[in-house]
Write a protein that holds these residues in place. Sequence first.
Motif, PDB file in Angstrom:
ATOM      1  N   TYR A 117       0.810  -1.221   0.000  1.00  0.00           N
ATOM      2  CA  TYR A 117       0.000   0.000   0.000  1.00  0.00           C
ATOM      3  C   TYR A 117       0.842   1.268   0.000  1.00  0.00           C
ATOM      4  O   TYR A 117       0.370   2.326  -0.402  1.00  0.00           O
ATOM      5  CB  TYR A 117      -0.944   0.002   1.205  1.00  0.00           C
ATOM      6  CG  TYR A 117      -2.164  -0.858   1.007  1.00  0.00           C
ATOM      7  CD1 TYR A 117      -3.071  -0.595  -0.026  1.00  0.00           C
ATOM      8  CD2 TYR A 117      -2.417  -1.944   1.842  1.00  0.00           C
ATOM      9  CE1 TYR A 117      -4.195  -1.383  -0.208  1.00  0.00           C
ATOM     10  CE2 TYR A 117      -3.543  -2.738   1.661  1.00  0.00           C
ATOM     11  CZ  TYR A 117      -4.426  -2.448   0.629  1.00  0.00           C
ATOM     12  OH  TYR A 117      -5.539  -3.238   0.440  1.00  0.00           O
ATOM     13  N   ARG A 118       2.079   1.198   0.460  1.00  0.00           N
ATOM     14  CA  ARG A 118       2.959   2.367   0.394  1.00  0.00           C
ATOM     15  C   ARG A 118       3.329   2.704  -1.041  1.00  0.00           C
ATOM     16  O   ARG A 118       3.692   3.841  -1.343  1.00  0.00           O
ATOM     17  CB  ARG A 118       4.233   2.107   1.196  1.00  0.00           C
ATOM     18  CG  ARG A 118       4.058   2.253   2.699  1.00  0.00           C
ATOM     19  CD  ARG A 118       5.275   1.737   3.426  1.00  0.00           C
ATOM     20  NE  ARG A 118       5.083   1.805   4.879  1.00  0.00           N
ATOM     21  CZ  ARG A 118       5.795   1.101   5.745  1.00  0.00           C
ATOM     22  NH1 ARG A 118       6.718   0.259   5.312  1.00  0.00           N
ATOM     23  NH2 ARG A 118       5.571   1.216   7.033  1.00  0.00           N
ATOM     24  N   ARG A 119       3.246   1.722  -1.914  1.00  0.00           N
ATOM     25  CA  ARG A 119       3.625   1.922  -3.303  1.00  0.00           C
ATOM     26  C   ARG A 119       2.426   2.105  -4.229  1.00  0.00           C
ATOM     27  O   ARG A 119       2.494   2.855  -5.194  1.00  0.00           O
ATOM     28  CB  ARG A 119       4.463   0.721  -3.764  1.00  0.00           C
ATOM     29  CG  ARG A 119       5.817   0.647  -3.097  1.00  0.00           C
ATOM     30  CD  ARG A 119       6.429  -0.744  -3.223  1.00  0.00           C
ATOM     31  NE  ARG A 119       7.804  -0.783  -2.735  1.00  0.00           N
ATOM     32  CZ  ARG A 119       8.137  -0.878  -1.449  1.00  0.00           C
ATOM     33  NH1 ARG A 119       7.200  -0.964  -0.523  1.00  0.00           N
ATOM     34  NH2 ARG A 119       9.408  -0.896  -1.088  1.00  0.00           N
ATOM     35  N   TRP A 120       1.349   1.380  -3.944  1.00  0.00           N
ATOM     36  CA  TRP A 120       0.153   1.438  -4.790  1.00  0.00           C
ATOM     37  C   TRP A 120      -1.089   1.486  -3.901  1.00  0.00           C
ATOM     38  O   TRP A 120      -1.163   0.781  -2.893  1.00  0.00           O
ATOM     39  CB  TRP A 120       0.075   0.208  -5.697  1.00  0.00           C
ATOM     40  CG  TRP A 120       1.218   0.097  -6.643  1.00  0.00           C
ATOM     41  CD1 TRP A 120       1.366   0.737  -7.849  1.00  0.00           C
ATOM     42  CD2 TRP A 120       2.398  -0.720  -6.493  1.00  0.00           C
ATOM     43  NE1 TRP A 120       2.556   0.381  -8.437  1.00  0.00           N
ATOM     44  CE2 TRP A 120       3.213  -0.500  -7.629  1.00  0.00           C
ATOM     45  CE3 TRP A 120       2.840  -1.597  -5.496  1.00  0.00           C
ATOM     46  CZ2 TRP A 120       4.429  -1.141  -7.810  1.00  0.00           C
ATOM     47  CZ3 TRP A 120       4.064  -2.230  -5.655  1.00  0.00           C
ATOM     48  CH2 TRP A 120       4.842  -2.003  -6.801  1.00  0.00           C
ATOM     49  N   LYS A 121      -2.068   2.282  -4.300  1.00  0.00           N
ATOM     50  CA  LYS A 121      -3.254   2.452  -3.454  1.00  0.00           C
ATOM     51  C   LYS A 121      -4.249   1.313  -3.584  1.00  0.00           C
ATOM     52  O   LYS A 121      -5.130   1.143  -2.735  1.00  0.00           O
ATOM     53  CB  LYS A 121      -3.953   3.777  -3.801  1.00  0.00           C
ATOM     54  CG  LYS A 121      -4.473   3.846  -5.235  1.00  0.00           C
ATOM     55  CD  LYS A 121      -5.105   5.196  -5.511  1.00  0.00           C
ATOM     56  CE  LYS A 121      -5.639   5.269  -6.939  1.00  0.00           C
ATOM     57  NZ  LYS A 121      -6.254   6.587  -7.234  1.00  0.00           N
TER      58      LYS A 121
END
Length: 205
Positions: A62-66
Motif C-alpha cells: 500500500y505504500r507503493r500502490w493504493k
Amino acid sequence: MLLAMTTDPRTRRAPAGAAVLREDVTEAIRSAVFEELAAVGFARMSIEGIARRAGVGKTAVYRRWKSKLSLVLDLVSAVAAQGLPAPATGSLYGDVRALLEVASHALRHPVASQVIPDLLVEAARNPEIADTIRAALLDGRQGVAALVVRDAVARGELPEAADPDRAVDLILGPLYWRLVVVRGDLPEGYLDDLAASVVAALTRG
C-alpha cells in the motif's frame, strides 16, 4: 566496525523514502503480482495474497500502490514501455520472421499465457484497464510494425500505401489465436511459413 556504523551520523537515520521504497522489495512485489495473476486471476487477486507471495507486509504494498488496480496498471504500463525490439535484418521477410520469433516466445511464457486473457476479460469491464492494455499490447507493436513497413517501403519491397495496422493483424493475429486461444503447439517450420504468408499478403496490397 559495528560501533562505528551505529554512531556515524550519516548512517544513524536513513531517509524515510529510501527505507520505505527499497527497490528489492518493489521488485519482489511486482514478481508476486504476475504470479498471483497467473494463479488466481485479477478478480480473485488480493493485496493480502500479493504480500504473502512476495514475503512482505500489506503496508509495503500500500505504500507503493493504493489498490490492486493501480498496481496492475502500473505493471502493464512498465511492460508497454519496454516494447518490442525493432528488427533490422535487411529484408521484409527477415523482419517479419524476427517479430514472429519474439512474439511467439512472449506468448508461450506460462505467466503471459494466463495473465493476458484474464486482463482482456477485465478490460471489457473497466475502461482504465482497457486503455492500459491497449498501450501494452497494441500501441507498441504498431510502432514496431510501422518501422518494419517504412523500411520495406524504402527498399521497394512494399508500396508507399502499405498499412502498418494490417501488418500487426497479420503477424500477431494467427499467433495469438494459436498460442493463447487454442493453446496449440507450433509445428516445425510454422513461423517460417507464417512469415512467408504475411509477406505475400502485404505485398499483394
